[in-house]
Design an enzyme around this catalytic site. Structure first.
Site, PDB file in Angstrom:
ATOM      1  N   MET A   1      12.215 -20.423  26.717  1.00 54.12           N
ATOM      2  CA  MET A   1      11.474 -19.225  26.427  1.00 54.12           C
ATOM      3  C   MET A   1      11.531 -18.189  27.541  1.00 54.12           C
ATOM      4  O   MET A   1      10.783 -17.251  27.514  1.00 54.12           O
ATOM      5  CB  MET A   1      10.048 -19.548  26.073  1.00 54.12           C
ATOM      6  CG  MET A   1       9.098 -19.776  27.226  1.00 54.12           C
ATOM      7  SD  MET A   1       9.129 -21.237  28.236  1.00 54.12           S
ATOM      8  CE  MET A   1       9.525 -22.562  27.243  1.00 54.12           C
ATOM      9  N   PRO A   2      12.442 -18.312  28.485  1.00 56.01           N
ATOM     10  CA  PRO A   2      12.495 -17.264  29.504  1.00 56.01           C
ATOM     11  C   PRO A   2      12.838 -15.898  28.918  1.00 56.01           C
ATOM     12  O   PRO A   2      13.638 -15.795  27.987  1.00 56.01           O
ATOM     13  CB  PRO A   2      13.606 -17.726  30.433  1.00 56.01           C
ATOM     14  CG  PRO A   2      13.709 -19.195  30.207  1.00 56.01           C
ATOM     15  CD  PRO A   2      13.376 -19.393  28.758  1.00 56.01           C
ATOM     16  N   LEU A   3      12.207 -14.891  29.442  1.00 54.80           N
ATOM     17  CA  LEU A   3      12.546 -13.499  29.153  1.00 54.80           C
ATOM     18  C   LEU A   3      13.185 -12.971  30.431  1.00 54.80           C
ATOM     19  O   LEU A   3      12.545 -12.957  31.488  1.00 54.80           O
ATOM     20  CB  LEU A   3      11.300 -12.696  28.787  1.00 54.80           C
ATOM     21  CG  LEU A   3      11.503 -11.201  28.582  1.00 54.80           C
ATOM     22  CD1 LEU A   3      12.480 -10.936  27.439  1.00 54.80           C
ATOM     23  CD2 LEU A   3      10.162 -10.540  28.312  1.00 54.80           C
ATOM     24  N   MET A  29      19.711 -21.412  33.690  1.00 58.37           N
ATOM     25  CA  MET A  29      18.433 -21.837  33.120  1.00 58.37           C
ATOM     26  C   MET A  29      18.606 -23.093  32.270  1.00 58.37           C
ATOM     27  O   MET A  29      17.754 -23.980  32.297  1.00 58.37           O
ATOM     28  CB  MET A  29      17.816 -20.700  32.301  1.00 58.37           C
ATOM     29  CG  MET A  29      17.365 -19.531  33.149  1.00 58.37           C
ATOM     30  SD  MET A  29      16.464 -18.247  32.240  1.00 58.37           S
ATOM     31  CE  MET A  29      17.717 -17.644  31.115  1.00 58.37           C
ATOM     32  N   THR A  73      10.585 -14.118  33.285  1.00 59.03           N
ATOM     33  CA  THR A  73       9.234 -14.453  32.862  1.00 59.03           C
ATOM     34  C   THR A  73       9.333 -15.762  32.099  1.00 59.03           C
ATOM     35  O   THR A  73      10.105 -15.868  31.138  1.00 59.03           O
ATOM     36  CB  THR A  73       8.635 -13.342  31.981  1.00 59.03           C
ATOM     37  OG1 THR A  73       8.689 -12.101  32.697  1.00 59.03           O
ATOM     38  CG2 THR A  73       7.196 -13.646  31.613  1.00 59.03           C
TER      39      THR A  73
END
Length: 133
Positions: A1-3, A29, A73
Site C-alpha cells: 500500500m505504499p504511495l 519495496m 507513505t
C-alpha cells in the site's frame, strides 16, 4: 500500500530513466517491505530549477542538481531493519540502474495507521479487515 511521490529537477531524466526510477523503487519495496504484486501507486513531479531548492551540504552530504526526492507513505507495520534495508536497496538500485550518485538519493518515509487508507469505493479496506466477523 505504499504511495510513492518522486520529485526531480525538470529535464534531469529521460522518459526511460523515469520508468526505471519507478521500477527500481517498486522492486525495492517488493523485496524489503513485502509489498504485494500490483500494489503500485506512484507519481513523479518535475520542478523548474527555481522551484527546486535543497540543502546542498546538509548532514555533510554533497548533493548535486541531480537530487531525487522520494517520499513514501506507508502503513506503520515495518521495523527499523526493514526500513534500513529499503533505503539501501533503493539507493543501490538507482546507482546501479541510473548511474545516480548515492548522495543524490533522498528518501522520506511517512507512516500512517492501516485504517487510514481507502483504495477505492470510499471504503477503508484495512479497517474492515480488522473488524470481527
Amino acid at each position: 500500500m505504499p504511495l510513492t511521490q518522486i520529485s526531480i529537477r525538470k529535464g534531469s531524466k529521460t522518459e526511460t530513466q523515469k520508468r526505471t526510477l519507478f521500477n527500481e523503487i517498486y522492486l525495492s519495496m517488493r523485496e524489503t517491505f513485502d509489498v504485494p504484486e500490483d500494489d503500485r501507486f506512484m507519481t513523479l513531479t518535475e520542478y523548474a530549477t527555481e522551484d527546486f531548492d535543497f540543502g546542498r551540504h546538509y548532514m555533510n552530504i554533497a548533493r548535486s542538481d541531480d537530487l531525487i526526492l522520494i517520499r513514501l507513505t506507508v502503513s506503520n507495520t515495518r521495523n527499523t531493519g526493514q526500513k534500513q534495508a529499503l533505503f539501501k536497496r533503493i539507493a543501490d538500485g538507482l546507482v546501479r540502474e541510473l548511474g545516480v550518485r548515492p548522495e543524490d538519493v533522498f528518501i522520506s518515509l511517512v507512516e500512517t495507521n492501516p485504517e487510514n487508507w481507502s483504495f477505492g469505493h470510499g471504503i477503508a479496506q484495512y479497517a474492515e479487515k480488522a473488524l470481527p466477523t
